[in-house]
Write an enzyme that holds these catalytic residues in place. Structure first.
Site, PDB file in Angstrom:
ATOM      1  N   GLU A 245     -33.779   5.421  19.148  1.00  0.00           N
ATOM      2  CA  GLU A 245     -32.898   4.601  19.900  1.00  0.00           C
ATOM      3  C   GLU A 245     -33.210   4.535  21.380  1.00  0.00           C
ATOM      4  OE1 GLU A 245     -29.466   7.251  19.608  1.00  0.00           O
ATOM      5  OE2 GLU A 245     -28.830   6.428  17.698  1.00  0.00           O
ATOM      6  N   GLU A 332     -29.565   5.299  10.872  1.00  0.00           N
ATOM      7  CA  GLU A 332     -28.571   6.389  11.439  1.00  0.00           C
ATOM      8  C   GLU A 332     -27.269   5.812  11.598  1.00  0.00           C
ATOM      9  OE1 GLU A 332     -29.904   8.743  14.643  1.00  0.00           O
ATOM     10  OE2 GLU A 332     -27.994   8.965  15.612  1.00  0.00           O
TER      11      GLU A 332
END
Length: 443
Positions: A245, A332
């Protein structure tokens, strides 16, 4: 000359001696039983018949006993023995525990590639991966063991597990030293082997977070992925996620610069491996990617959402990118808030799931652990690492398992409808053939 007196004494002495000798011989013979008195003869004659009778009776008794024993043996041979009734004591059975199962067995597709914005198998048919992401491997290594992975496949039927290896957070790969690095690589190796044995895909995730920009540890990433791809170049089930991320002020241009150095390291060894690339703003900015995608084959871009926080506008971002043909992998997500905590937002979760089903997206839910937070799939008071019962799952864990069950039910319904349609067609064909046959007979 001997006098008469002396002669008398001599004769008397001889008589006495003779009597003594006779008495002695008789006494010895009597003691040995050689001599029997007349009165004893009568007693013995009376005893002998009695003893003979007793002996005869004893012989008869023994013979009778032998006959009876022989008869019993014959009966045993002639008549089968009836089994003796077993007397069993009542034992209190311990309550049996049942692991939460879905009845699902998601497909294993073999080698994968990306085609027309979709993840597909060798035949070009869409491949849908549905599974879970671990928490940090340094934090919860017990949830990526072979036993756990086998349980996930057998009980939940999922076909992918994501190995989240933090780079800079607690005991991260890039900050904790060589011993920790070796331990993390050992855990990854055991998990890849277990996933392979259970017909599952496995994502090796370079899980940047607090380091924000993947370029911070780019040299370590190049070394790591070079080692991983050489080790697993023959594994058709390994997927590489090169940055989790990117966040903060990291731009898509920063990510592209990083990807342009890491991807060739993988491609030089494995030209076909599927590679996942993180996107800006915690893997939520797809607009930048649509404008300037990477120029590599078999690349997918990650998108992350949490239903409690990300709603309609986030879904629009995703669907717009998908409609533009961008290959997206949701590596995710959660049904709780973006901080990983809180309760399941069932209303928003259902909307997200509709999009996942409609676009046949591959997904990994966060996270497989018993951490005391809403996104953990296992209840915090459960220490088991496999074969969980329903009450041992968290709220999100139960929701996820139920979701898998409903997906499988939908598949079964579709198959049943398809079977019914085939049966109807076959029945109509048979009727037409019969009618044709009847008409020919009339002619």
């Amino acid at each position: 000359m001997v006098s008469k007196k002396q002669k008398f004494r001599t004769v008397l002495l001889i008589i006495i001696l003779a009597i003594a000798i006779i008495a002695g011989v008789f006494g010895v013979s009597y003691a040995k039983g050689s001599v029997v008195f007349p009165w004893e003869v009568t007693e013995k004659q009376e005893e002998e018949p009695q003893v003979a009778e007793e002996q005869e009776a004893e012989k008869v008794k023994e013979a009778t006993a032998k006959e009876e024993a022989l008869e019993k043996e014959v009966e045993k041979v002639e008549e089968p023995e009836e089994p003796e009734e077993e007397t069993t004591e009542e034992v209190e059975e311990e309550p049996q525990t049942t692991a939460a199962t879905t009845g699902v067995s998601l497909d294993y597709y073999g080698a994968l590639h990306v085609e027309d914005g979709k993840l597909v198998d060798e035949s070009g048919d869409v491949a849908v991966l549905t599974g879970v992401s671990s928490h940090g491997l340094s934090w919860y290594p017990e949830y990526v063991t072979p036993e756990t992975i086998e349980s996930l496949r057998n009980n939940w039927g999922i076909n992918v597990i994501r190995l989240a290896m933090y780079t800079s957070d607690y005991n991260g790969y890039c900050v904790a030293g060589e011993d920790v690095q070796n331990t993390l690589k050992d855990n990854i190796d055991a998990a890849v082997e277990a996933a392979t044995e259970n017909d599952m895909y496995v994502i090796i995730d370079w899980h940047i977070l607090n380091d924000s920009n993947p370029n911070e540890y780019k040299a370590q990433a190049i070394q790591f992925f070079g080692e991983m791809v050489r080790k697993y170049e023959d594994n058709e089930n390994v997927i590489y996620e090169i940055c989790n991320e990117p966040n903060g002020d990291t731009t898509w241009e920063d990510i592209c610069a990083y990807a342009d150095e890491v991807i060739p390291v993988i491609r030089n060894v494995d030209s076909d491996a599927v590679i996942l690339v993180g996107t800006p703003n915690w893997s939520s900015d797809l607009d930048s990617v649509v404008e300037a995608p990477l120029d590599y084959d078999n690349i997918m871009y990650t998108y992350h959402f949490y239903a409690g926080t990300h709603k309609s506008s986030a879904r629009n971002t995703l669907t717009d990118a998908l409609d533009a043909g961008l290959p997206v992998f949701i590596s995710e997500y959660g049904f709780v808030s973006a901080d990983g905590d809180g309760s399941v937002d069932t209303k928003e979760a259902a909307k997200w799931q509709d999009i996942i089903d409609e676009y046949q997206l591959s997904t990994c839910i966060w996270n497989l652990s018993n951490k005391a937070e809403g996104s953990a799939l296992i209840s915090s008071d459960c220490n088991k690492t496999a074969d969980w019962e329903e009450e041992e799952l968290s709220e999100q864990g139960q929701y996820f398992v139920n979701m898998l069950q409903s997906i499988d039910t939908s598949k079964q319904d579709d198959e049943e409808i398809s079977d019914e349609t085939s049966e109807d067609i076959n029945e109509k064909e048979q009727k037409l053939k019969q009618e044709k046959s009847n008409m020919e007979k009339k002619r």
